[in-house]
Scaffold this active site. Sequence first.
Site, PDB file in Angstrom:
ATOM      1  N   ASN A  11      12.008  43.895  24.808  1.00 32.51           N
ATOM      2  CA  ASN A  11      10.972  44.504  25.650  1.00 32.51           C
ATOM      3  C   ASN A  11       9.983  45.208  24.721  1.00 32.51           C
ATOM      4  O   ASN A  11      10.308  46.251  24.156  1.00 32.51           O
ATOM      5  CB  ASN A  11      11.623  45.513  26.619  1.00 32.51           C
ATOM      6  CG  ASN A  11      10.605  46.360  27.350  1.00 32.51           C
ATOM      7  OD1 ASN A  11       9.415  46.012  27.413  1.00 32.51           O
ATOM      8  ND2 ASN A  11      11.045  47.475  27.907  1.00 32.51           N
ATOM      9  N   LYS A  13       7.219  46.608  25.461  1.00 32.50           N
ATOM     10  CA  LYS A  13       6.482  47.706  26.119  1.00 32.50           C
ATOM     11  C   LYS A  13       4.981  47.565  25.832  1.00 32.50           C
ATOM     12  O   LYS A  13       4.498  46.440  25.726  1.00 32.50           O
ATOM     13  CB  LYS A  13       7.021  49.055  25.652  1.00 32.50           C
ATOM     14  CG  LYS A  13       8.545  49.134  25.707  1.00 32.50           C
ATOM     15  CD  LYS A  13       9.050  50.515  25.490  1.00 32.50           C
ATOM     16  CE  LYS A  13      10.553  50.476  25.381  1.00 32.50           C
ATOM     17  NZ  LYS A  13      11.177  51.772  25.510  1.00 32.50           N
ATOM     18  N   HIS A 101      12.521  49.424  35.353  1.00 34.17           N
ATOM     19  CA  HIS A 101      12.714  50.072  34.045  1.00 34.17           C
ATOM     20  C   HIS A 101      12.552  51.580  34.219  1.00 34.17           C
ATOM     21  O   HIS A 101      11.699  52.037  34.968  1.00 34.17           O
ATOM     22  CB  HIS A 101      11.705  49.536  33.028  1.00 34.17           C
ATOM     23  CG  HIS A 101      12.045  49.934  31.621  1.00 34.17           C
ATOM     24  ND1 HIS A 101      11.756  51.183  31.125  1.00 34.17           N
ATOM     25  CD2 HIS A 101      12.674  49.267  30.626  1.00 34.17           C
ATOM     26  CE1 HIS A 101      12.195  51.259  29.871  1.00 34.17           C
ATOM     27  NE2 HIS A 101      12.749  50.110  29.540  1.00 34.17           N
ATOM     28  N   GLU A 103      11.227  53.793  32.541  1.00 30.20           N
ATOM     29  CA  GLU A 103       9.910  54.377  32.278  1.00 30.20           C
ATOM     30  C   GLU A 103       9.031  54.281  33.521  1.00 30.20           C
ATOM     31  O   GLU A 103       8.236  55.180  33.803  1.00 30.20           O
ATOM     32  CB  GLU A 103       9.264  53.676  31.068  1.00 30.20           C
ATOM     33  CG  GLU A 103       9.925  54.133  29.773  1.00 30.20           C
ATOM     34  CD  GLU A 103       9.823  53.152  28.613  1.00 30.20           C
ATOM     35  OE1 GLU A 103       9.021  52.212  28.682  1.00 30.20           O
ATOM     36  OE2 GLU A 103      10.579  53.351  27.636  1.00 30.20           O
ATOM     37  N   GLU A 175      20.964  50.825  31.307  1.00 30.85           N
ATOM     38  CA  GLU A 175      20.208  51.499  30.262  1.00 30.85           C
ATOM     39  C   GLU A 175      20.247  53.007  30.490  1.00 30.85           C
ATOM     40  O   GLU A 175      19.437  53.537  31.275  1.00 30.85           O
ATOM     41  CB  GLU A 175      18.746  51.055  30.303  1.00 30.85           C
ATOM     42  CG  GLU A 175      18.516  49.599  30.003  1.00 30.85           C
ATOM     43  CD  GLU A 175      17.167  49.387  29.339  1.00 30.85           C
ATOM     44  OE1 GLU A 175      17.154  48.921  28.200  1.00 30.85           O
ATOM     45  OE2 GLU A 175      16.142  49.729  29.948  1.00 30.85           O
ATOM     46  N   GLY A 181      14.854  54.619  23.316  1.00 28.79           N
ATOM     47  CA  GLY A 181      13.836  55.057  22.367  1.00 28.79           C
ATOM     48  C   GLY A 181      14.180  56.359  21.662  1.00 28.79           C
ATOM     49  O   GLY A 181      13.317  56.970  21.020  1.00 28.79           O
ATOM     50  N   SER A 221      18.530  51.888  22.399  1.00 26.27           N
ATOM     51  CA  SER A 221      18.629  51.984  20.937  1.00 26.27           C
ATOM     52  C   SER A 221      19.606  50.973  20.329  1.00 26.27           C
ATOM     53  O   SER A 221      20.361  51.306  19.407  1.00 26.27           O
ATOM     54  CB  SER A 221      18.985  53.415  20.515  1.00 26.27           C
ATOM     55  OG  SER A 221      17.973  54.314  20.932  1.00 26.27           O
TER      56      SER A 221
HETATM   57  C1  PEP Z   1      14.042  49.630  26.521  1.00 30.27           C
HETATM   58  O1  PEP Z   1      12.856  49.832  26.426  1.00 30.27           O
HETATM   59  O2  PEP Z   1      14.484  49.065  27.513  1.00 30.27           O
HETATM   60  C2  PEP Z   1      14.923  50.063  25.424  1.00 30.27           C
HETATM   61  C3  PEP Z   1      16.214  49.901  25.551  1.00 30.27           C
HETATM   62  O3  PEP Z   1      14.328  50.627  24.324  1.00 30.27           O
HETATM   63  P1  PEP Z   1      15.032  51.022  22.918  1.00 30.27           P
HETATM   64  O4  PEP Z   1      15.818  49.825  22.463  1.00 30.27           O
HETATM   65  O5  PEP Z   1      13.896  51.337  22.011  1.00 30.27           O
HETATM   66  O6  PEP Z   1      15.911  52.195  23.179  1.00 30.27           O
END
Ligand code: PEP
Length: 261
Positions: A11, A13, A101, A103, A175, A181, A221
Amino acid sequence: MAERTPIMAGNWKMHRDHLEAIQLVQKLAYHLEEQDYEGQDVVVCPSFVSLRSIQTLIQSDRLPIQLGAQNCHSEDEGAFTGEVSPPMLKRLDVAYVLAGHSELRALLDETDEIVNAKVAAIRRHGMRPILCVGETKEEREAGQALEVVVSQLRGSLAGIEVTDDDAEEVVIAYEPVWAIGTGLTATPEDAQEMCAAVRTELASLYGQAVADLMRVQYGGSVKAGNVRSLMAQPDIDGALVGGASLSSEDFALIVGHRRAS
Ligand code: PEP
């Protein structure tokens, strides 16, 4: 135990313009080996403005990489300035669409009801939703992680039918918000516990046989250094990767986690 096809998705973003996105996919394809695609789905989710460029690249170079979108509207068309509809994505050969998601849940107040309408629209147009669920740090500390995730699953999957014929087409991404992040990753044991709980809830919605066929990803992450221990867990069927997917070398190491080291 059911055989599930692992799904490794990047992803990006709001990173990479369409020229950078082309380069990123070209380099990713260069770093990946044939065996990395075997029995495993490899997906990239660039921004909307790059979808057409990446679709063309995938087609012209016959890459076994699948295209994903980061979001969509639930309506097919209408006065929704700035939005992108599922049929538009389908025309671009988009195979997977992220829904819910964290965010978007946090920044745009996306509710389970909205996410549910998106999941239904994605399915209606023959694409595969990657439904994201996960608890915040505060919710985890208050011992509410499971309750939050179960409630998101129930709300976002309300009225969505899944049978053993299409069980692989609805993907859940667990998640934990505190791991996205931040560089903090759930321990493989904690991630397994939550992904197993997701599967238990899927079993109560669709029956054990269907739940055993559905794919549950972990996201938060994920990196080359932790992907193997996460993927070794019985209920983790893939990774949704943000930051590390912006480097073709790093994402290739994650996708290529099955190679002998
Ligand atoms: C995400 O954006 O879904 C995500 C898991 O980001 P990251 O791997 O940077 O934590």
